[in-house]
Enzyme design. Structure first.
Site, mmCIF file in Angstrom:
data_model
loop_
_atom_site.group_PDB
_atom_site.id
_atom_site.type_symbol
_atom_site.label_atom_id
_atom_site.label_comp_id
_atom_site.label_asym_id
_atom_site.label_seq_id
_atom_site.Cartn_x
_atom_site.Cartn_y
_atom_site.Cartn_z
ATOM 1 N N GLU A 175 33.966 -12.747 28.946
ATOM 2 C CA GLU A 175 35.213 -13.415 28.571
ATOM 3 C C GLU A 175 36.437 -12.758 29.224
ATOM 4 O O GLU A 175 37.125 -11.947 28.612
ATOM 5 C CB GLU A 175 35.402 -13.423 27.042
ATOM 6 C CG GLU A 175 36.660 -14.176 26.619
ATOM 7 C CD GLU A 175 36.953 -14.120 25.121
ATOM 8 O OE1 GLU A 175 37.823 -14.885 24.668
ATOM 9 O OE2 GLU A 175 36.337 -13.312 24.409
ATOM 10 N N LYS A 212 33.119 -17.332 28.894
ATOM 11 C CA LYS A 212 34.111 -17.842 27.940
ATOM 12 C C LYS A 212 35.465 -17.732 28.617
ATOM 13 O O LYS A 212 35.958 -16.630 28.870
ATOM 14 C CB LYS A 212 34.074 -17.050 26.628
ATOM 15 C CG LYS A 212 35.078 -17.568 25.599
ATOM 16 C CD LYS A 212 34.806 -17.037 24.191
ATOM 17 C CE LYS A 212 35.882 -17.509 23.227
ATOM 18 N NZ LYS A 212 35.572 -17.219 21.816
#
Length: 293
Positions: A175, A212
């Site tokens: 992420e 993400k």
């Protein structure tokens, strides 16, 4: 239920990933939005107790099922908690059919080169070994501006951690968030995409990750990443957008599904009756699901 079934659900399942991983830094804000003031808890222990009650209430809600929620990200302390006599990760999968993930990062370093790297993650191998029943992990860093060196460093660090996670037989959610308020957001996203592609191409057979990412300025910018053989799924963070904004932007990106935290809990309050709470949560789940599929 096997890891193969969890893998299939994360790869092809229709729905989204719920982010229930508020940590020490983000918990007071999340609790305040939920209607729990700081004066209502006197210690970290009591604070985490309050957020666990909120998480359990969400997980137990009628609409929180794998019809629409295919995965959920948990905070490390949550793994030790129980719902109806089962550990939370076990309850999610065995009762709700929702794939559990674990947030493993320890927060962010101060900003340098336009980015915030992850702080060191001591004892990671031990944490992964103890994380029974968890399919994968999530680790976050933040990009504030289109600084090529900073973005390259963030992505390299993310992939270093990802290799440790895949080595432990789990799937990492990488992420590298791009700040939605960045004045160079679009440029940062172009640099980020090329750095991720470079690092993906260096992974070997069997090393599989999820991504993400902040919803990009240019719709479908990350399709090439979603199609990469080393990528199981690309999920989107809400990044401070309202639920409505985040869902609207996400629906323009065909190969991304949601992994929202604040947008999932928007409008929920401790003071609500169970019927009111379930109605509000169900509305959020429906909106996020529709934007994801």
């Amino acid at each position: 239920m096997s890891k193969a079934e969890q893998h299939a659900q994360m790869s092809d399942g229709a729905g989204f990933v719920a982010a229930l991983d508020q940590s020490g830094g983000s918990t007071p804000k999340a609790l305040a939005l939920y209607g729990v003031e700081a004066s209502e808890y006197g210690s970290d222990e009591e604070m985490f107790g309050e957020i666990q009650k909120m998480r359990a209430r969400i997980i137990l809600a009628d609409d929180f099922t794998n019809d629409k929620v295919i995965g959920a990200i948990l905070f490390e302390r949550t793994l030790g908690e129980e719902i109806d006599g089962k550990k939370v990760a076990d309850y999610l999968w065995s009762v709700k059919g929702i794939v559990p993930f674990l947030k493993i990062d320890k927060g962010l370093e101060d900003q340098a080169n336009g980015v915030q790297m992850m702080k060191p993650i001591p004892g990671l191998a031990g944490t992964l070994a103890k994380a029974e029943g968890v399919f994968g992990t999530k680790e976050r860093s933040v990009i504030h501006e289109a600084n090529a060196q900073g973005i390259a460093d963030v992505v390299a660090q993310q992939f270093d951690v990802a290799r440790v996670v895949t080595g432990a037989g789990k799937v990492p959610i990488v992420e590298p968030e791009v700040n939605i308020h960045s004045e160079t957001k679009a440029e940062a996203e172009d640099i980020l995409k090329s750095e991720i592609l470079k690092n993906l191409d260096q992974l070997s057979e069997g090393q599989e990750i999820m991504l993400k990412l902040t919803i990009p300025n240019q719709a479908n910018l990350y399709d090439e990443l979603a199609n990469h053989p080393r990528v199981l799924r690309v999920v989107a963070l809400s990044g401070g957008y309202s639920t409505e904004q985040a869902c609207d932007l996400l629906s323009q990106n065909g190969k991304m599904i949601a992994s929202f935290s604040r947008a999932l809990t928007e409008g929920l309050s401790k003071q609500q009756s169970d019927a009111e709470f379930n109605a509000a949560l169900g509305g959020n789940i429906n909106n996020i699901y529709r934007a994801s599929v």
